[in-house]
Design a protein around this motif. Structure first.
Motif, PDB file in Angstrom:
ATOM      1  N   MET A  61       6.516   9.926   7.397  1.00  0.00           N
ATOM      2  CA  MET A  61       6.304   8.465   7.361  1.00  0.00           C
ATOM      3  C   MET A  61       5.717   8.063   6.008  1.00  0.00           C
ATOM      4  O   MET A  61       4.782   8.708   5.531  1.00  0.00           O
ATOM      5  N   ASN A  62       6.257   7.032   5.373  1.00  0.00           N
ATOM      6  CA  ASN A  62       5.678   6.649   4.079  1.00  0.00           C
ATOM      7  C   ASN A  62       4.320   5.977   4.299  1.00  0.00           C
ATOM      8  O   ASN A  62       4.042   5.450   5.374  1.00  0.00           O
ATOM      9  N   PRO A  63       3.453   6.046   3.283  1.00  0.00           N
ATOM     10  CA  PRO A  63       2.078   5.563   3.461  1.00  0.00           C
ATOM     11  C   PRO A  63       1.999   4.115   3.956  1.00  0.00           C
ATOM     12  O   PRO A  63       1.157   3.799   4.792  1.00  0.00           O
ATOM     13  N   GLN A  64       2.848   3.281   3.436  1.00  0.00           N
ATOM     14  CA  GLN A  64       2.775   1.877   3.829  1.00  0.00           C
ATOM     15  C   GLN A  64       3.034   1.713   5.341  1.00  0.00           C
ATOM     16  O   GLN A  64       2.337   0.981   6.021  1.00  0.00           O
ATOM     17  N   ASP A  65       4.020   2.459   5.852  1.00  0.00           N
ATOM     18  CA  ASP A  65       4.307   2.393   7.279  1.00  0.00           C
ATOM     19  C   ASP A  65       3.158   2.982   8.105  1.00  0.00           C
ATOM     20  O   ASP A  65       2.795   2.467   9.163  1.00  0.00           O
ATOM     21  N   ALA A  66       2.619   4.087   7.586  1.00  0.00           N
ATOM     22  CA  ALA A  66       1.498   4.717   8.306  1.00  0.00           C
ATOM     23  C   ALA A  66       0.327   3.740   8.380  1.00  0.00           C
ATOM     24  O   ALA A  66      -0.323   3.592   9.424  1.00  0.00           O
ATOM     25  N   TRP A  67       0.070   3.074   7.257  1.00  0.00           N
ATOM     26  CA  TRP A  67      -1.029   2.105   7.230  1.00  0.00           C
ATOM     27  C   TRP A  67      -0.773   0.969   8.227  1.00  0.00           C
ATOM     28  O   TRP A  67      -1.670   0.577   8.993  1.00  0.00           O
ATOM     29  N   ALA A  68       0.464   0.460   8.231  1.00  0.00           N
ATOM     30  CA  ALA A  68       0.792  -0.640   9.142  1.00  0.00           C
ATOM     31  C   ALA A  68       0.589  -0.206  10.597  1.00  0.00           C
ATOM     32  O   ALA A  68       0.038  -0.948  11.422  1.00  0.00           O
ATOM     33  N   LYS A  69       0.992   1.020  10.877  1.00  0.00           N
ATOM     34  CA  LYS A  69       0.853   1.524  12.241  1.00  0.00           C
ATOM     35  C   LYS A  69      -0.632   1.663  12.622  1.00  0.00           C
ATOM     36  O   LYS A  69      -1.063   1.251  13.701  1.00  0.00           O
ATOM     37  N   PHE A  78      -5.982   7.409   0.860  1.00  0.00           N
ATOM     38  CA  PHE A  78      -5.542   6.021   0.967  1.00  0.00           C
ATOM     39  C   PHE A  78      -6.612   5.137   0.338  1.00  0.00           C
ATOM     40  O   PHE A  78      -7.777   5.245   0.701  1.00  0.00           O
ATOM     41  N   VAL A  79      -6.210   4.307  -0.586  1.00  0.00           N
ATOM     42  CA  VAL A  79      -7.169   3.360  -1.153  1.00  0.00           C
ATOM     43  C   VAL A  79      -6.945   2.014  -0.462  1.00  0.00           C
ATOM     44  O   VAL A  79      -5.859   1.445  -0.528  1.00  0.00           O
ATOM     45  N   ILE A  80      -7.973   1.561   0.218  1.00  0.00           N
ATOM     46  CA  ILE A  80      -7.857   0.343   1.009  1.00  0.00           C
ATOM     47  C   ILE A  80      -8.587  -0.790   0.299  1.00  0.00           C
ATOM     48  O   ILE A  80      -9.712  -0.608  -0.155  1.00  0.00           O
ATOM     49  N   GLY A  81      -7.958  -1.923   0.212  1.00  0.00           N
ATOM     50  CA  GLY A  81      -8.578  -3.058  -0.466  1.00  0.00           C
ATOM     51  C   GLY A  81      -9.286  -3.986   0.509  1.00  0.00           C
ATOM     52  O   GLY A  81      -8.720  -4.375   1.528  1.00  0.00           O
ATOM     53  N   ALA A  82     -10.533  -4.300   0.177  1.00  0.00           N
ATOM     54  CA  ALA A  82     -11.287  -5.275   0.967  1.00  0.00           C
ATOM     55  C   ALA A  82     -11.567  -6.472   0.068  1.00  0.00           C
ATOM     56  O   ALA A  82     -11.608  -6.346  -1.150  1.00  0.00           O
ATOM     57  N   LEU A  83     -11.787  -7.632   0.694  1.00  0.00           N
ATOM     58  CA  LEU A  83     -11.924  -8.858  -0.099  1.00  0.00           C
ATOM     59  C   LEU A  83     -13.215  -8.946  -0.896  1.00  0.00           C
ATOM     60  O   LEU A  83     -13.278  -9.651  -1.887  1.00  0.00           O
ATOM     61  N   ASN A  84     -14.236  -8.263  -0.460  1.00  0.00           N
ATOM     62  CA  ASN A  84     -15.491  -8.322  -1.216  1.00  0.00           C
ATOM     63  C   ASN A  84     -16.342  -7.092  -0.929  1.00  0.00           C
ATOM     64  O   ASN A  84     -16.046  -6.307  -0.031  1.00  0.00           O
ATOM     65  N   SER A 109      -5.214   8.738   9.929  1.00  0.00           N
ATOM     66  CA  SER A 109      -4.788  10.140   9.967  1.00  0.00           C
ATOM     67  C   SER A 109      -3.777  10.361  11.084  1.00  0.00           C
ATOM     68  O   SER A 109      -2.783  11.083  10.911  1.00  0.00           O
ATOM     69  N   GLU A 110      -4.034   9.747  12.207  1.00  0.00           N
ATOM     70  CA  GLU A 110      -3.102   9.902  13.323  1.00  0.00           C
ATOM     71  C   GLU A 110      -1.740   9.304  12.985  1.00  0.00           C
ATOM     72  O   GLU A 110      -0.705   9.907  13.258  1.00  0.00           O
ATOM     73  N   ALA A 111      -1.794   8.131  12.364  1.00  0.00           N
ATOM     74  CA  ALA A 111      -0.530   7.473  12.036  1.00  0.00           C
ATOM     75  C   ALA A 111       0.238   8.274  10.984  1.00  0.00           C
ATOM     76  O   ALA A 111       1.454   8.412  11.057  1.00  0.00           O
ATOM     77  N   ALA A 112      -0.502   8.829  10.010  1.00  0.00           N
ATOM     78  CA  ALA A 112       0.157   9.563   8.923  1.00  0.00           C
ATOM     79  C   ALA A 112       0.471  11.006   9.330  1.00  0.00           C
ATOM     80  O   ALA A 112       1.109  11.739   8.586  1.00  0.00           O
ATOM     81  N   GLU A 113      -0.019  11.392  10.470  1.00  0.00           N
ATOM     82  CA  GLU A 113       0.142  12.751  10.994  1.00  0.00           C
ATOM     83  C   GLU A 113      -0.381  13.820  10.038  1.00  0.00           C
ATOM     84  O   GLU A 113       0.182  14.891   9.892  1.00  0.00           O
ATOM     85  N   LYS A 114      -1.455  13.499   9.347  1.00  0.00           N
ATOM     86  CA  LYS A 114      -2.171  14.483   8.526  1.00  0.00           C
ATOM     87  C   LYS A 114      -3.562  13.914   8.262  1.00  0.00           C
ATOM     88  O   LYS A 114      -3.792  12.709   8.451  1.00  0.00           O
ATOM     89  N   THR A 115      -4.483  14.776   7.849  1.00  0.00           N
ATOM     90  CA  THR A 115      -5.828  14.277   7.593  1.00  0.00           C
ATOM     91  C   THR A 115      -5.866  13.583   6.245  1.00  0.00           C
ATOM     92  O   THR A 115      -5.513  14.182   5.229  1.00  0.00           O
TER      93      THR A 115
END
Ligand code: ADP
Ligand code: MG
Length: 477
Positions: free
Chosen positions: A1-9, A41-47, A67-73
């Motif tokens: 699964m590509n990272p963007q899809d894993a993140w969405a999931k 994964f670098v996650i962006g927060a607003l502040n 991790s579950e969505a990406a199926e790896k730690t």
């Protein structure tokens, strides 16, 4: 699964898994900024405020979902990002405190660039922790003076466990029930004990919250207002029904609630009716209130009423025989069908004590029955002006003296006694009382009531004066 899809999931999964306030407040605007480093994964927060919160409180939850969505730690890194089309004017639904945090983040961005590895513990020091005004608590409203019978022991136990484990079991804790059944007593007991445990506590009637907010808006000190209410460990708001219909208060309270809730702080509320009967309460607030533990404060059983009378008799060092106590506690409900509440019981008890002192004889069963009958008769409604009139008459003053500005002699003290009795015996809000007392501020009224409550606890003369007056006002003589 590509990272963007894993993140969405994962994001979708978190939305289901977390409660609404948590998700809406902290996760709603997150995006995946970058996943080019393997397993990061670098996650962006607003502040920075939200970023700290995520790192500090939600890191493991989010990492698990990802991790579950990406199926790896994977490991997470949170960074502050500026949305491409950032609108400097706050969108309509931007919670006030998020906006504030954003502005703060902008100011801090510069400083943080220089001290790039500012330690987390330093950064989560926000929000500011201003000194709190002392909560106006009645020293007599403590757990050891609250009688728990079989009917109300659940509420009592829940209140105690809130002190033991704030914000873990019952959050928010919402108590509702008729007047005079001990809600305020229980709330203040929690406040006393939490203060003793060095927790930061605000106990406040909701009308005072409203007034404080209005003052803050007027004097442009809303940031201070927020710092004050959002820096506590335990926020206790009494008579929350009074925020019904007040939109600005509800809006601000909603965000206060979310901020505290998400930081794992305890919120305790009392009302004269359950959340779903608070007519003009915004749906989102109602659902917050219903999201915790909602408990009904039942009227005291006969046994509880007797136990309460016994406690008071012991405190006042007077003796009544058991038959008299049973009569006083009342075996029947009142003519209008309402169960006897504890405030009425207090009136009956005070009358019994007064009558016994007057006659210097033990109170007999028929005497007690007379006193109870007096109270059972449909009584007049106690109004502010009646309390003023009676208080003035009793002290050889005029109503004008009481509501005026003279402070000489005993006037000030008598005025405070009148404030105390109006607050206790009529269902008027503090601002209304302030208006009736010649346009005084609600804080003056609160201070006056507090003074008298304290005096009554320490000085039997004040107590006798107030109790006698209360009994007369109740009787309408
Ligand atoms: P509410 O806030 O529900 O209107 P209060 O907390 O003001 O009621 O209670 C009214 C009076 O009754 C207070 O003096 C309080 O101390 C007393 N009281 C109520 N319930 C109990 C109880 N279970 N044990 C002892 N005192 C009680
Ligand atoms: Mg109350």
């Amino acid at each position: 699964m590509n990272p963007q899809d894993a993140w969405a999931k994962a994001y979708h999964q978190l939305q289901i898994q977390l409660d609404r306030p948590t998700f809406d407040t902290w996760l709603r605007d997150l995006i995946l900024l970058d996943a080019s480093t393997p397993d990061v994964f670098v996650i962006g927060a607003l502040n920075s405020y939200i970023r700290d919160m995520l790192e500090f409180r939600l890191y493991r939850t989010i990492r698990k979902a990802v991790s579950e969505a990406a199926e790896k730690t994977v490991e997470l890194r949170f960074e502050v990002y500026t949305p491409p089309k950032a609108n400097p004017d706050a969108p309509d639904d931007m919670p006030l405190f998020k906006l504030l945090a954003q502005q703060q983040a902008a100011q801090e961005a510069h400083a943080e660039r220089e001290v790039s590895d500012d330690s987390l513990s330093k950064r989560v020091g926000r929000p500011q922790r201003p000194d709190l005004p002392q909560s106006e608590l009645n020293p007599r409203y403590t757990f050891d003076r609250f009688i728990a019978g079989t009917e109300n022991e659940m509420v009592y136990a829940a209140a105690r466990s809130v002190v033991e484990r704030p914000a873990s079991a019952y959050n928010p804790f919402f108590i509702y029930g008729d007047v005079g059944l001990g809600k305020t007593h229980l709330l203040q007991s929690v406040a006393h004990d939490c203060i003793a445990r060095k927790l930061r506590v605000i106990y406040i009637p909701s009308e005072v919250f409203t007034n404080d907010l209005v003052d803050a808006i007027r004097s442009r000190s809303t940031a201070m207002f927020r710092d004050k209410y959002r820096s506590v460990d335990v926020l206790i708001v009494d008579d929350i029904q009074f925020i019904s219909g007040k939109e600005t208060t509800q809006e601000e309270f909603f965000h206060t609630f979310n901020a505290l809730y998400t930081f794992g702080k305890q919120i305790i509320l009392a009302s004269d009716r359950p959340p779903h009967e608070l007519q003009t309460l915004e749906a989102r607030l109602r659902s917050r209130f219903e999201g915790g533990l909602v408990m009904h404060m039942p009227p005291p059983s006969l046994e509880t009423r007797i136990a309460i009378l016994q406690m008071w008799a012991k405190e006042r060092d007077v003796k009544f025989d058991s038959q008299v106590l049973e009569i006083a506690a009342g075996t029947k409900d009142r003519a209008d069908g309402r169960a006897m509440n504890v405030r009425e019981l207090e009136g009956i008890f005070n009358h019994m004590v007064a009558s016994m002192h007057l006659t210097r004889q033990p109170l007999t069963a028929p005497d007690a029955a007379d006193i109870v009958d007096n109270f059972r008769r449909p009584r007049h409604v106690v109004t502010i002006s009646y309390v003023l009139e009676m208080t003035a008459r009793q002290h050889g003053l005029t109503v004008d003296d009481l509501v005026g500005s003279r402070r000489d002699g005993a006037i000030n003290h008598t005025r405070q006694v009148a404030m105390y009795l109006v607050r206790e015996m009529t269902s008027t809000s503090l601002p209304q009382i302030g208006a009736a007392f010649g346009g005084r501020k609600h804080t003056t009224i609160m201070h006056g009531c507090h003074k008298v409550a304290e005096d009554m606890a320490n000085n039997f003369v004040t107590r006798a004066v107030v109790e006698d007056l209360r009994a007369r006002i109740l009787k309408g003589e």
